[in-house]
Write an enzyme that holds these catalytic residues in place. Structure first.
Site, PDB file in Angstrom:
ATOM      1  N   ALA A   1       9.977  28.726  -9.423  1.00  0.00           N
ATOM      2  CA  ALA A   1      11.141  28.786 -10.305  1.00  0.00           C
ATOM      3  C   ALA A   1      11.767  30.169 -10.196  1.00  0.00           C
ATOM      4  O   ALA A   1      11.112  31.176 -10.464  1.00  0.00           O
ATOM      5  CB  ALA A   1      10.736  28.502 -11.742  1.00  0.00           C
ATOM      6  N   LYS A   2      13.023  30.212  -9.816  1.00  0.00           N
ATOM      7  CA  LYS A   2      13.736  31.491  -9.727  1.00  0.00           C
ATOM      8  C   LYS A   2      14.308  31.776 -11.113  1.00  0.00           C
ATOM      9  O   LYS A   2      15.492  31.556 -11.396  1.00  0.00           O
ATOM     10  CB  LYS A   2      14.825  31.412  -8.660  1.00  0.00           C
ATOM     11  CG  LYS A   2      15.369  32.769  -8.207  1.00  0.00           C
ATOM     12  CD  LYS A   2      16.307  32.579  -7.026  1.00  0.00           C
ATOM     13  CE  LYS A   2      17.001  33.863  -6.616  1.00  0.00           C
ATOM     14  NZ  LYS A   2      16.078  34.841  -6.025  1.00  0.00           N
ATOM     15  N   ALA A   3      13.432  32.240 -11.998  1.00  0.00           N
ATOM     16  CA  ALA A   3      13.771  32.439 -13.403  1.00  0.00           C
ATOM     17  C   ALA A   3      14.081  33.906 -13.679  1.00  0.00           C
ATOM     18  O   ALA A   3      13.605  34.804 -12.979  1.00  0.00           O
ATOM     19  CB  ALA A   3      12.620  31.961 -14.286  1.00  0.00           C
TER      20      ALA A   3
END
Length: 304
Positions: free
Chosen positions: A156-158
């Site tokens: 997840a590119k959070a």
């Protein structure tokens, strides 16, 4: 360095003037890091500006939101059309794109369920984030460890987990280096603050897996595909810091950086920067993003 402004930003379904793209100070994502993002680039080609690997970036944005249990209010097709609309409106020939979805104003506290999801797309003319991209960068192993994969999912590119990268980059630049190398919880190589890492030894190209806490980078995937196209053996496997010290070549790659050689790691000089394979991959990357190599034109989404 001041951010070079464009004329408009796409925010929640409409183009708004750059200075009017605002959120409330009690926005949930601002306080708790509840957001997902993508960095994408538009490149000038002989046929006009084109977005590089836009579908892959938008699908990853969608997956990232799903991992955070955020429901995006727009489909990939909606965001594709909005991206093209924005780049045209700003008149860019080449630029950086930031796709961003975050929990907005509506509630505070750890319960995410009452906050609406806002979505924005911004574009601006932004050069590589790393200096000395041609001569090679100086890298320092950070005292900060990469987030454990079971703390936050690396797939997840959070937004919240990027504090880890911000602290590591500040430590490195304060010490006079260009970039920081982050190790995973087990001490193996993970990635740099905004780039995946590659090592070359005896003609074999190696890069760490996501289990080391590294993002499954789209530029990383691009480099692996280009290397296979050049007949290079590639391996995605665990690497130790000593594997980088002993490498013939080391380079990093990312959307904001491109393909950048490393000339030293922890004050240990690498044999060549750029090395011969790094130079070949940089040239192949430039040919792919510019549309000069017809084999990879399917990666380009035309703006005009």
């Amino acid at each position: 360095m001041a951010l070079p402004e464009a004329s408009t930003i796409w925010l929640d379904g409409a183009l708004v003037p750059w200075q009017e793209a605002r959120v409330h100070v009690l926005t949930h994502g601002l306080h708790y890091g509840t957001g997902v993002l993508e960095g994408t680039r538009v490149f000038a080609t002989a046929d006009g500006p084109a977005v590089f690997r836009l579908p892959e970036h938008l699908r990853r944005l969608e997956r990232s939101a799903r991992m955070l249990r955020m429901e995006l209010p727009y489909t990939v097709d909606d965001l594709t059309k909005a991206t093209i609309e924005l780049v045209r409106a700003n008149g860019h020939r080449s630029c950086y794109l930031r796709h961003f979805a975050f929990l907005g104003y509506g509630s505070m506290g750890m319960d995410m369920r009452s906050s609406p999801v806002s979505t924005s797309i911004a574009s601006w003319e932004w050069q590589s984030q790393l200096p000395e991209a041609d001569a090679g960068i100086r890298v320092k192993t950070s005292s900060w460890r990469r987030n454990d994969p079971n703390t936050v999912p690396p797939a997840a590119k959070a937004t919240g987990p990027y504090l880890n990268s911000v602290l590591a980059r500040r430590e490195a630049t304060d010490a006079g280096y260009d970039e920081a190398l982050l190790l995973g919880p087990d001490g193996s190589v993970s990635e740099c603050t905004g780039e995946n890492v590659f090592a070359v030894r005896d003609g074999v190209l190696r890069t760490p897996p996501t289990s080391a806490g590294a993002l499954e980078g789209i530029t990383q995937d691009t480099v692996l595909a280009l290397a296979r196209g050049l007949g290079v053996e590639v391996r995605v496997e665990r690497l130790l810091r000593s594997d980088l010290y002993a490498a013939d070549e080391v380079f990093v790659c990312g959307t904001a950086a491109g393909v950048v050689p490393v000339r030293s790691l922890d004050d240990r000089e690498l044999p060549a920067a750029p090395g011969p394979l790094t130079a070949r991959l940089r040239a192949a990357y430039e040919a792919a993003v510019s549309g000069a190599d017809p084999r990879y034109r399917h990666w380009l989404t035309p703006v005009e």
